[in-house]
Scaffold this motif. Sequence first.
Motif, PDB file in Angstrom:
ATOM      1  N   LEU A  40      20.114   9.215   4.897  1.00 37.90           N
ATOM      2  CA  LEU A  40      20.300  10.425   4.949  1.00 37.90           C
ATOM      3  C   LEU A  40      21.638  10.798   6.526  1.00 37.90           C
ATOM      4  N   LYS A  41      21.384   9.881   7.604  1.00 39.92           N
ATOM      5  CA  LYS A  41      22.420   9.968   8.836  1.00 39.92           C
ATOM      6  C   LYS A  41      23.871   9.746   8.363  1.00 39.92           C
ATOM      7  N   LYS A  42      23.584   8.114   7.048  1.00 42.48           N
ATOM      8  CA  LYS A  42      24.959   7.746   7.839  1.00 42.48           C
ATOM      9  C   LYS A  42      25.998   8.940   6.438  1.00 42.48           C
ATOM     10  N   VAL A  43      24.924   8.843   5.568  1.00 46.71           N
ATOM     11  CA  VAL A  43      25.870  10.413   4.813  1.00 46.71           C
ATOM     12  C   VAL A  43      26.613  11.766   5.825  1.00 46.71           C
ATOM     13  N   SER A  44      26.440  11.473   6.329  1.00 40.05           N
ATOM     14  CA  SER A  44      26.772  12.911   7.056  1.00 40.05           C
ATOM     15  C   SER A  44      27.237  12.419   7.788  1.00 40.05           C
ATOM     16  N   THR A  45      26.845  11.208   8.568  1.00 37.16           N
ATOM     17  CA  THR A  45      27.768  11.175   9.890  1.00 37.16           C
ATOM     18  C   THR A  45      29.094  10.683   9.436  1.00 37.16           C
ATOM     19  N   THR A  46      29.128  10.086   8.199  1.00 40.16           N
ATOM     20  CA  THR A  46      30.711   9.166   8.064  1.00 40.16           C
ATOM     21  C   THR A  46      31.438   9.440   6.518  1.00 40.16           C
ATOM     22  N   GLY A  47      32.542   8.868   6.404  1.00 43.83           N
ATOM     23  CA  GLY A  47      33.111   9.592   5.546  1.00 43.83           C
ATOM     24  C   GLY A  47      33.891  11.022   5.170  1.00 43.83           C
ATOM     25  N   ASN A  48      34.272  10.732   4.111  1.00 39.94           N
ATOM     26  CA  ASN A  48      35.790  11.876   4.045  1.00 39.94           C
ATOM     27  C   ASN A  48      34.819  13.582   3.640  1.00 39.94           C
ATOM     28  N   ASP A  49      33.539  13.323   3.387  1.00 42.27           N
ATOM     29  CA  ASP A  49      32.405  14.245   3.282  1.00 42.27           C
ATOM     30  C   ASP A  49      31.123  14.171   3.921  1.00 42.27           C
ATOM     31  N   ALA A  50      31.464  14.214   5.236  1.00 40.95           N
ATOM     32  CA  ALA A  50      30.578  14.434   6.016  1.00 40.95           C
ATOM     33  C   ALA A  50      30.194  15.721   6.894  1.00 40.95           C
ATOM     34  N   THR A  51      31.299  16.806   6.828  1.00 38.29           N
ATOM     35  CA  THR A  51      30.622  18.024   7.242  1.00 38.29           C
ATOM     36  C   THR A  51      30.178  19.198   5.837  1.00 38.29           C
ATOM     37  N   LYS A  52      30.552  18.086   4.393  1.00 42.05           N
ATOM     38  CA  LYS A  52      29.859  18.974   3.588  1.00 42.05           C
ATOM     39  C   LYS A  52      28.005  18.341   3.266  1.00 42.05           C
ATOM     40  N   ALA A  53      28.040  17.219   3.981  1.00 36.84           N
ATOM     41  CA  ALA A  53      26.834  16.190   3.405  1.00 36.84           C
ATOM     42  C   ALA A  53      26.123  17.369   4.453  1.00 36.84           C
ATOM     43  N   ASP A  54      27.142  16.974   6.078  1.00 34.97           N
ATOM     44  CA  ASP A  54      26.453  18.042   6.776  1.00 34.97           C
ATOM     45  C   ASP A  54      25.601  19.381   7.260  1.00 34.97           C
ATOM     46  N   ALA A  55      26.096  20.566   6.053  1.00 41.46           N
ATOM     47  CA  ALA A  55      26.165  21.672   5.992  1.00 41.46           C
ATOM     48  C   ALA A  55      24.763  21.977   4.713  1.00 41.46           C
ATOM     49  N   PHE A  56      25.600  21.025   3.602  1.00 41.84           N
ATOM     50  CA  PHE A  56      24.195  20.346   2.408  1.00 41.84           C
ATOM     51  C   PHE A  56      22.812  20.711   2.927  1.00 41.84           C
ATOM     52  N   LEU A  57      22.812  19.382   4.066  1.00 42.91           N
ATOM     53  CA  LEU A  57      21.396  19.171   4.199  1.00 42.91           C
ATOM     54  C   LEU A  57      20.233  20.868   5.134  1.00 42.91           C
ATOM     55  N   LYS A  58      22.034  20.860   6.213  1.00 40.84           N
ATOM     56  CA  LYS A  58      21.060  21.681   6.834  1.00 40.84           C
ATOM     57  C   LYS A  58      20.759  23.084   6.181  1.00 40.84           C
ATOM     58  N   ASP A  59      21.510  23.578   4.855  1.00 45.84           N
ATOM     59  CA  ASP A  59      21.919  24.315   4.576  1.00 45.84           C
ATOM     60  C   ASP A  59      20.352  24.819   3.004  1.00 45.84           C
ATOM     61  N   THR A  60      19.999  23.739   2.916  1.00 43.65           N
ATOM     62  CA  THR A  60      19.061  23.520   1.976  1.00 43.65           C
ATOM     63  C   THR A  60      17.016  22.859   2.944  1.00 43.65           C
ATOM     64  N   GLY A  61      17.478  22.356   4.228  1.00 37.73           N
ATOM     65  CA  GLY A  61      16.154  22.110   5.021  1.00 37.73           C
ATOM     66  C   GLY A  61      15.850  20.754   4.290  1.00 37.73           C
ATOM     67  N   ILE A  62      17.117  19.948   3.526  1.00 39.85           N
ATOM     68  CA  ILE A  62      16.754  18.914   2.885  1.00 39.85           C
ATOM     69  C   ILE A  62      16.241  17.631   3.643  1.00 39.85           C
ATOM     70  N   ASN A  63      15.580  16.367   4.334  1.00 41.91           N
ATOM     71  CA  ASN A  63      15.578  15.696   4.729  1.00 41.91           C
ATOM     72  C   ASN A  63      14.535  14.144   4.486  1.00 41.91           C
ATOM     73  N   ALA A  64      14.570  13.518   4.244  1.00 44.71           N
ATOM     74  CA  ALA A  64      13.906  12.213   3.618  1.00 44.71           C
ATOM     75  C   ALA A  64      12.251  12.683   3.247  1.00 44.71           C
ATOM     76  N   LYS A  65      11.168  13.429   4.120  1.00 45.17           N
ATOM     77  CA  LYS A  65      10.230  14.451   3.457  1.00 45.17           C
ATOM     78  C   LYS A  65      10.649  15.267   2.987  1.00 45.17           C
ATOM     79  N   SER A  66      11.543  16.091   2.499  1.00 44.53           N
ATOM     80  CA  SER A  66      10.844  17.318   2.264  1.00 44.53           C
ATOM     81  C   SER A  66      10.652  17.263   0.456  1.00 44.53           C
ATOM     82  N   PHE A  67      10.269  16.638  -0.246  1.00 46.24           N
ATOM     83  CA  PHE A  67       9.823  16.386  -0.684  1.00 46.24           C
ATOM     84  C   PHE A  67       8.378  16.343  -1.469  1.00 46.24           C
ATOM     85  N   THR A  68       7.592  16.932  -1.900  1.00 47.05           N
ATOM     86  CA  THR A  68       6.413  16.264  -2.280  1.00 47.05           C
ATOM     87  C   THR A  68       5.449  16.200  -3.549  1.00 47.05           C
ATOM     88  N   ASP A  69       6.497  16.768  -4.607  1.00 47.15           N
ATOM     89  CA  ASP A  69       6.108  16.067  -5.861  1.00 47.15           C
ATOM     90  C   ASP A  69       7.056  17.183  -7.142  1.00 47.15           C
TER      91      ASP A  69
END
Length: 191
Positions: A40-69
Motif C-alpha cells: 500500500l505504501k509503494k502504491v501510494s508513493t510511486t508511479g503515475n497515479d501516486a497522488t490518486k492512490a494517496d487520496a483514495f486511501l485517505k478518503d476511504t480510510g482503507i489500510n492493510a487491516k481495514s477489512f474484518t470480514d
Amino acid sequence: GKAASHLPGDCEVAMTMNVAKILAHPSFSKSVVPALEDALKKVSTTGNDATKADAFLKDTGINAKSFTDVAMCVKDTDGSKPSISAAFAGDIKADSIVPAIEKADASVSSKVKDIDGRKAISDADVTLGQLSDGTIAIGSSEALFKGLSATGDNAVAKYKLDTGKELAFSVSESLIQKAMSKGGNTPPERL
C-alpha cells in the motif's frame, strides 16, 4: 461478522471469511500484514497515479487491516454465468468508496446512480457501492447489490455458517439435488 448479516436468503452457495482472524494468525501478522502495508505504501508513493492512490486511501480510510470480514453469495450456478454478490465489512469510512473512485477516475461519473437511496457505480457487468453500515457491496447485477442491503441472520439460521471460523461455506441442498438429478454422481464442476 457484519458482512455475514448481509447474506440474502436465496444463495445456492454462501461463504464467509473472518479476515480479522486470518490476519491475526502469527504467520500472517508477521509476514503477510507487513507485506500488505508495504504494498500500500509503494502504491501510494510511486508511479503515475501516486497522488490518486494517496487520496483514495485517505478518503476511504482503507489500510492493510481495514477489512474484518467478507460474505459471498452465489446463485444461478447451473447457468452459463453464475450470479455473484459479496459484502466487505470493516473499518471503512461511510459513504466514501464511490466518491473516492469518482475522484480517482472521472470517467466513472456517468455510471454513478442512486440505488435505494445509496450512491453506487453500476453498469451491465457490476454494481458497487456502500451499504448504510459502511459495508462495501458488489453484485454482478443491480438486483444482487440490492439483495445485500437488508440485514438478517441467514448466515447462521439458514446456512448454518460458523462465522467465527476463518472460512465457512454452505452449498444448498437444492443445488446438490439438481446436480445429482442430472445423472452424475459428482458435484457441479464449479464446486
